[in-house]
Design an enzyme around this catalytic site. Structure first.
Site, mmCIF file in Angstrom:
data_model
loop_
_atom_site.group_PDB
_atom_site.id
_atom_site.type_symbol
_atom_site.label_atom_id
_atom_site.label_comp_id
_atom_site.label_asym_id
_atom_site.label_seq_id
_atom_site.Cartn_x
_atom_site.Cartn_y
_atom_site.Cartn_z
ATOM 1 N N SER A 87 0.880 -1.217 -0.078
ATOM 2 C CA SER A 87 0.065 0.091 -0.143
ATOM 3 C C SER A 87 0.876 1.268 0.152
ATOM 4 C CB SER A 87 -0.999 0.107 1.255
ATOM 5 O OG SER A 87 -1.885 -0.989 0.991
ATOM 6 N N ALA A 152 -10.745 -13.475 -0.543
ATOM 7 C CA ALA A 152 -9.898 -13.841 0.361
ATOM 8 C C ALA A 152 -9.538 -15.139 0.602
ATOM 9 C CB ALA A 152 -10.696 -13.545 2.054
ATOM 10 N N SER A 194 -10.244 1.106 2.185
ATOM 11 C CA SER A 194 -10.444 0.203 0.958
ATOM 12 C C SER A 194 -9.608 0.449 -0.291
ATOM 13 C CB SER A 194 -11.997 0.835 0.612
ATOM 14 O OG SER A 194 -12.616 0.248 -0.657
ATOM 15 N N ASN A 195 -9.050 -0.820 -0.443
ATOM 16 C CA ASN A 195 -8.346 -0.829 -1.484
ATOM 17 C C ASN A 195 -8.963 -0.482 -2.894
ATOM 18 O OD1 ASN A 195 -5.512 -1.784 -0.558
ATOM 19 N ND2 ASN A 195 -6.751 -3.444 0.461
#
Length: 376
Positions: A87, A152, A194-195
């Site tokens: 990130s 996931a 939130s990606n």
């Protein structure tokens, strides 16, 4: 507690005493940095396979490693290691958008719908009510695609990762996963990491410029700052050399250890695909906070923060985190995680003191203690 900004979600930064490799540190450059070295050695003692770090301050540049880069051979990490920064990519993306705003090509108060018509729509999502600014500070309410249960299972479990680690996923497909869920809240009503926000931000850059976001980062940041160790690999699955093995335990911090070095980083897109080095990250954040990449009013805009829910020592700007350390010192930067890799980069507000480091394991280690060691 640190802000959770990793792509690996529940698999990263789980505390474990397993895999305790011998803590062997080697330093180069001026200054001993004993507290930083001690914190790095403690991370290795807690289970992190190896650490590489570089600090820059008034005394010069200091680099160190601890532990190993390869558990099988015992080979050490390199101070020049390339590693996946997760990130931390977000700060680069935000910087490009703020440059475009300074050029008058976009306003961060434009709606997402203006630039990406019809993309943010479905199950209550409405791109006409969400500004680009809310993407960058995570107040959009858009569902985080990495929290989708199927995603996931496919990428953050051992079996799923082995099946899907080399798959190519498009930005549109990642956003589509998010659109199958209701928003977390109305735009501006709260904060949630939130990606998906930054996948969309990368798509906005391409719409504004006509070029992929990676091309704009390379042209505007990497080449001018001579960040030769930094790259945006797209769908390339390997790490450039020198590099170390990246290790994960997935959802069980006491379980087996897996080599997750090779993967297709399209699963992260503009939210976290970048590869870099500690030296390059120090140079980037030093240049950014030093006013070399943005005009003063745009840097001020980037440093305008909102409260991070549940974390009293951090506030989030536009792809930039203001962290108050235990001694009261404030540093600016970002953390990042992706399979087998946990990274931190931080710089003082005056840009005179920077630190960047990486753990090549995603289940253990106290990154906050390393920051405290360096800056406190």
């Amino acid at each position: 507690m640190r802000v959770r900004t990793t792509l690996v979600g529940a698999t990263a930064l789980l505390v474990s005493a397993a895999l305790a490799a011998p803590a062997v540190a080697a330093g180069t450059g001026t200054g001993a940095h004993p507290a930083t070295r001690k914190a790095i050695e403690a991370a290795v003692a807690s289970g992190v396979p190896g650490v590489t770090a570089t600090a820059k301050d008034a005394h010069g540049t200091w680099s160190t490693t601890a532990g190993v880069g390869d558990l099988r051979t015992g080979a050490p990490r390199s101070v020049a290691d390339r590693y996946r920064v997760g990130s931390i990519t977000k700060t680069f993306v935000s910087t490009v958008l703020l440059q475009l705003e300074a050029e008058g090509r976009i306003s961060l108060d434009d709606s997402v719908e203006k630039w990406l018509p019809g993309v943010v729509r479905g199950h209550g999502h409405d791109g006409s009510r969400i500004t680009v600014r809310r993407l960058l500070n995570h107040t959009s309410g858009i569902f985080n695609y990495t929290e989708d249960a199927d995603f996931a299972r496919d990428y953050f479990t051992e079996a799923g990762f082995e099946r899907h680690r080399y798959d190519t996923v498009t930005p549109g497909e990642l956003v589509g996963i998010a659109m199958r869920h209701a928003p977390d809240f109305a735009p501006g009503a709260a904060w949630h990491y939130s990606n998906t926000n930054y996948v969309l931000a990368g798509m906005v850059i391409e719409k504004v410029t006509g070029h992929p976001y990676a091309t704009e980062i390379e042209r505007r940041i990497l080449r001018p700052l001579h960040l030769a160790g930094t790259s945006l690999p797209g769908t390339k699955v390997t790490l450039p050399r020198p590099s170390s093995i990246s290790y994960s335990k997935f959802t069980d911090p006491n379980g087996s250890t897996y080599d997750v070095t090779n993967l297709n980083p399209s699963l992260a897109s503009a939210a976290g695909e970048m590869i870099s080095t500690s030296f390059d990250l120090d140079r980037f954040y030093g240049a950014l906070l030093g006013g070399k990449l943005l005009p003063p009013e745009r840097l001020k805009e980037m440093k305008t923060t909102v409260e991070v829910t549940g974390v009293p020592n951090a506030r989030y700007g536009l792809g930039l985190i203001d962290t108050r350390l235990t001694c009261g010192v404030h540093v600016w930067g970002h953390s990042g995680g992706i399979h087998g890799s946990v990274s931190e980069a931080a710089t003082t507000a005056d840009a005179r003191h920077s630190l960047a480091f990486n753990f090549n394991g995603d289940w253990s280690g106290d990154s906050g203690a390393v920051l405290d060691g360096e800056f406190c």
